[in-house]
Design a protein around this motif. Structure first.
Motif, PDB file in Angstrom:
ATOM      1  N   GLN A 151       0.838  -1.208   0.000  1.00  0.00           N
ATOM      2  CA  GLN A 151       0.000   0.000   0.000  1.00  0.00           C
ATOM      3  C   GLN A 151       0.865   1.247   0.000  1.00  0.00           C
ATOM      4  N   ARG A 152       0.404   2.276  -0.716  1.00  0.00           N
ATOM      5  CA  ARG A 152       1.135   3.533  -0.766  1.00  0.00           C
ATOM      6  C   ARG A 152       1.085   4.242   0.583  1.00  0.00           C
ATOM      7  N   LEU A 153       2.159   4.933   0.898  1.00  0.00           N
ATOM      8  CA  LEU A 153       2.242   5.714   2.129  1.00  0.00           C
ATOM      9  C   LEU A 153       1.128   6.745   2.212  1.00  0.00           C
ATOM     10  N   ASP A 154       0.735   7.073   3.432  1.00  0.00           N
ATOM     11  CA  ASP A 154      -0.310   8.064   3.665  1.00  0.00           C
ATOM     12  C   ASP A 154       0.303   9.359   4.184  1.00  0.00           C
ATOM     13  N   ASP A 155      -0.304  10.497   3.846  1.00  0.00           N
ATOM     14  CA  ASP A 155       0.230  11.798   4.241  1.00  0.00           C
ATOM     15  C   ASP A 155       0.301  11.955   5.753  1.00  0.00           C
ATOM     16  N   ASN A 156      -0.570  11.269   6.475  1.00  0.00           N
ATOM     17  CA  ASN A 156      -0.562  11.347   7.933  1.00  0.00           C
ATOM     18  C   ASN A 156       0.401  10.359   8.584  1.00  0.00           C
ATOM     19  N   ALA A 157       1.097   9.579   7.758  1.00  0.00           N
ATOM     20  CA  ALA A 157       2.067   8.621   8.288  1.00  0.00           C
ATOM     21  C   ALA A 157       3.490   9.009   7.894  1.00  0.00           C
ATOM     22  N   SER A 158       3.710   9.098   6.595  1.00  0.00           N
ATOM     23  CA  SER A 158       5.031   9.488   6.068  1.00  0.00           C
ATOM     24  C   SER A 158       4.769  10.227   4.769  1.00  0.00           C
ATOM     25  N   PRO A 159       4.633  11.561   4.816  1.00  0.00           N
ATOM     26  CA  PRO A 159       4.113  12.360   3.701  1.00  0.00           C
ATOM     27  C   PRO A 159       4.803  12.093   2.360  1.00  0.00           C
ATOM     28  N   PRO A 160       4.080  11.544   1.371  1.00  0.00           N
ATOM     29  CA  PRO A 160       4.678  11.232   0.077  1.00  0.00           C
ATOM     30  C   PRO A 160       5.141  12.461  -0.706  1.00  0.00           C
ATOM     31  N   ARG A 161       4.572  13.632  -0.415  1.00  0.00           N
ATOM     32  CA  ARG A 161       5.001  14.818  -1.153  1.00  0.00           C
ATOM     33  C   ARG A 161       6.401  15.259  -0.746  1.00  0.00           C
ATOM     34  N   VAL A 162       6.918  14.685   0.353  1.00  0.00           N
ATOM     35  CA  VAL A 162       8.303  14.925   0.760  1.00  0.00           C
ATOM     36  C   VAL A 162       9.189  13.927   0.027  1.00  0.00           C
ATOM     37  N   LYS A 163      10.200  14.427  -0.666  1.00  0.00           N
ATOM     38  CA  LYS A 163      11.118  13.517  -1.366  1.00  0.00           C
ATOM     39  C   LYS A 163      12.210  13.104  -0.375  1.00  0.00           C
ATOM     40  N   ALA A 164      11.818  12.212   0.522  1.00  0.00           N
ATOM     41  CA  ALA A 164      12.687  11.759   1.599  1.00  0.00           C
ATOM     42  C   ALA A 164      13.132  10.326   1.344  1.00  0.00           C
ATOM     43  N   SER A 165      14.363  10.013   1.718  1.00  0.00           N
ATOM     44  CA  SER A 165      14.872   8.658   1.504  1.00  0.00           C
ATOM     45  C   SER A 165      14.018   7.622   2.235  1.00  0.00           C
ATOM     46  N   ALA A 166      13.475   7.982   3.398  1.00  0.00           N
ATOM     47  CA  ALA A 166      12.667   7.035   4.176  1.00  0.00           C
ATOM     48  C   ALA A 166      11.458   6.547   3.389  1.00  0.00           C
ATOM     49  N   ASN A 167      10.872   7.414   2.585  1.00  0.00           N
ATOM     50  CA  ASN A 167       9.688   7.035   1.819  1.00  0.00           C
ATOM     51  C   ASN A 167       9.981   5.987   0.758  1.00  0.00           C
ATOM     52  N   TYR A 168      11.228   5.881   0.355  1.00  0.00           N
ATOM     53  CA  TYR A 168      11.567   4.985  -0.742  1.00  0.00           C
ATOM     54  C   TYR A 168      11.719   3.529  -0.304  1.00  0.00           C
ATOM     55  N   LEU A 169      11.586   3.248   0.987  1.00  0.00           N
ATOM     56  CA  LEU A 169      11.473   1.855   1.406  1.00  0.00           C
ATOM     57  C   LEU A 169      10.178   1.274   0.838  1.00  0.00           C
ATOM     58  N   ASN A 170       9.114   2.063   0.872  1.00  0.00           N
ATOM     59  CA  ASN A 170       7.834   1.671   0.290  1.00  0.00           C
ATOM     60  C   ASN A 170       7.999   1.338  -1.200  1.00  0.00           C
ATOM     61  N   SER A 171       8.716   2.204  -1.907  1.00  0.00           N
ATOM     62  CA  SER A 171       8.964   2.004  -3.338  1.00  0.00           C
ATOM     63  C   SER A 171       9.833   0.776  -3.581  1.00  0.00           C
ATOM     64  N   ARG A 172      10.825   0.602  -2.738  1.00  0.00           N
ATOM     65  CA  ARG A 172      11.737  -0.542  -2.888  1.00  0.00           C
ATOM     66  C   ARG A 172      10.984  -1.865  -2.751  1.00  0.00           C
ATOM     67  N   LEU A 173      10.123  -1.960  -1.740  1.00  0.00           N
ATOM     68  CA  LEU A 173       9.370  -3.194  -1.536  1.00  0.00           C
ATOM     69  C   LEU A 173       8.476  -3.513  -2.740  1.00  0.00           C
ATOM     70  N   ALA A 174       7.827  -2.480  -3.265  1.00  0.00           N
ATOM     71  CA  ALA A 174       6.954  -2.683  -4.427  1.00  0.00           C
ATOM     72  C   ALA A 174       7.762  -3.078  -5.663  1.00  0.00           C
ATOM     73  N   SER A 175       8.923  -2.463  -5.838  1.00  0.00           N
ATOM     74  CA  SER A 175       9.769  -2.774  -6.998  1.00  0.00           C
ATOM     75  C   SER A 175      10.285  -4.205  -6.949  1.00  0.00           C
ATOM     76  N   ILE A 176      10.751  -4.622  -5.775  1.00  0.00           N
ATOM     77  CA  ILE A 176      11.266  -5.988  -5.628  1.00  0.00           C
ATOM     78  C   ILE A 176      10.165  -7.008  -5.881  1.00  0.00           C
ATOM     79  N   GLN A 177       8.990  -6.754  -5.317  1.00  0.00           N
ATOM     80  CA  GLN A 177       7.869  -7.679  -5.505  1.00  0.00           C
ATOM     81  C   GLN A 177       7.506  -7.803  -6.991  1.00  0.00           C
ATOM     82  N   ALA A 178       7.468  -6.677  -7.691  1.00  0.00           N
ATOM     83  CA  ALA A 178       7.116  -6.693  -9.111  1.00  0.00           C
ATOM     84  C   ALA A 178       8.122  -7.515  -9.912  1.00  0.00           C
TER      85      ALA A 178
END
Length: 313
Positions: A151-178
């Motif tokens: 599931q994509r990150l939520d603004d009230n959890a880890s704001p996706p509009r912030v280009k932060a390295s922490a947010n890219y764990l979410n992206s990494r998991l989705a990329s590996i799974q794909a």
């Protein structure tokens, strides 16, 4: 093991740390830095394109990237940050010092340095690394995507509009799974089951001539490339809807493309093995690829305000 001859690092003469040019192997970050320990790091990926006729590099939407960089640091409560004018000057100095005469990618980072607790707000250090990066071969042939179970990150959890390295764990998991599932890319859904974005780009789909893209409140990064597409569409008098997008709309789209600084305008040929249209690059996608290419190469004067030329002496 990386093939040294194909490693872009082999062409890097110098990198920049806190405004100082130095060899790559001398640029070090402490293992105690909260930027590493707690992912207190924001970044920007910026492209510059070589113009052979004018013998200059053209940086695309540099000021807009710097503004987003500043917004990211603001949301993460970084204090005593360097001025954007100073960072811009350092980016230009870095490019000139490396004397690139080809398309490049620029990675700008800001992070909490030194050592301390998770909530530390300073000192803020910056780094700039630029290196050759040609256009992806998938720009012309496209990719096959899947809808991720992550599931994509939520603004009230880890704001996706912030280009932060922490947010890219979410992206990494989705990329590996794909990739483990035999696909070349992923699409994440929001907590409400609506289409958000991919691990490194925003989504556009075309249905019956209408362009549709998830809104900025759909858990997306406020993408500069997405904004560019919207402005090009307006100039072309195309109909665009920015709204909630259902997963099944992906399955009945005539065309889909994926956009971001890294992939530029990337055709999506299928989602979950369901072809988008005829499963090839569509006419509207091809139009935007052409327009985008002309703009970033400085071949469309109407959009030259997006270009920062780098002049070599």
């Amino acid at each position: 093991m990386t093939n040294i001859s194909n490693d872009p690092r082999s062409k890097i003469k110098v990198v920049t740390m806190n405004g100082n040019l130095m060899p790559l192997n001398e640029a070090k970050v402490s293992i105690t830095a909260p930027g590493l320990s707690y992912a207190a790091l924001v970044f920007e990926g910026i492209r510059a394109y070589w113009n052979e006729n004018d013998q200059e590099l053209l940086v695309f939407r540099l000021d807009d990237h710097l503004k987003r960089f500043s917004n990211s640091m603001k949301i993460l409560k970084f204090e005593k940050t360097p001025s954007l004018d100073l960072i811009k000057k350092q980016i230009i100095e870095n490019i000139i010092a490396n004397n690139y005469k080809e398309d490049i990618y620029i990675r700008l980072q800001g992070y909490i340095d030194d050592w301390g607790e998770m909530a530390l707000r300073s000192p803020v250090s910056t780094s700039i690394v630029s290196y050759p990066r040609p256009r992806s071969i998938d720009f012309n042939k496209g990719k096959n995507f899947t809808v991720s179970s992550w599931q994509r990150l939520d603004d009230n959890a880890s704001p996706p509009r912030v280009k932060a390295s922490a947010n890219y764990l979410n992206s990494r998991l989705a990329s590996i799974q794909a990739k483990e599932s035999g696909y070349e890319g992923a699409i994440l859904l929001t907590s409400n089951g609506k289409v958000s974005e991919g691990p490194g780009g925003c989504i556009f789909l075309i249905r019956e001539g209408v362009m549709i893209t998830p809104s900025v409140s759909s858990g997306i990064l406020e993408s500069i490339t997405r904004d560019s597409v919207l402005k090009i569409a307006k100039e072309k008098n195309l109909i665009v809807e920015s709204r909630d997008v259902d997963r099944t709309e992906l399955y009945i789209a005539d065309e889909i493309f994926y956009c971001g600084t890294g992939q530029e305008i990337m055709p999506i040929l299928s989602v979950d093995k369901i072809l988008a249209g005829e499963g090839k690059v569509g006419d509207i996608t091809a139009l935007f690829q052409k327009e985008y290419t002309q703009i970033v190469r400085g071949e469309n004067e109407a959009f030259n305000f997006w270009i920062t030329p780098i002049y070599y002496k």
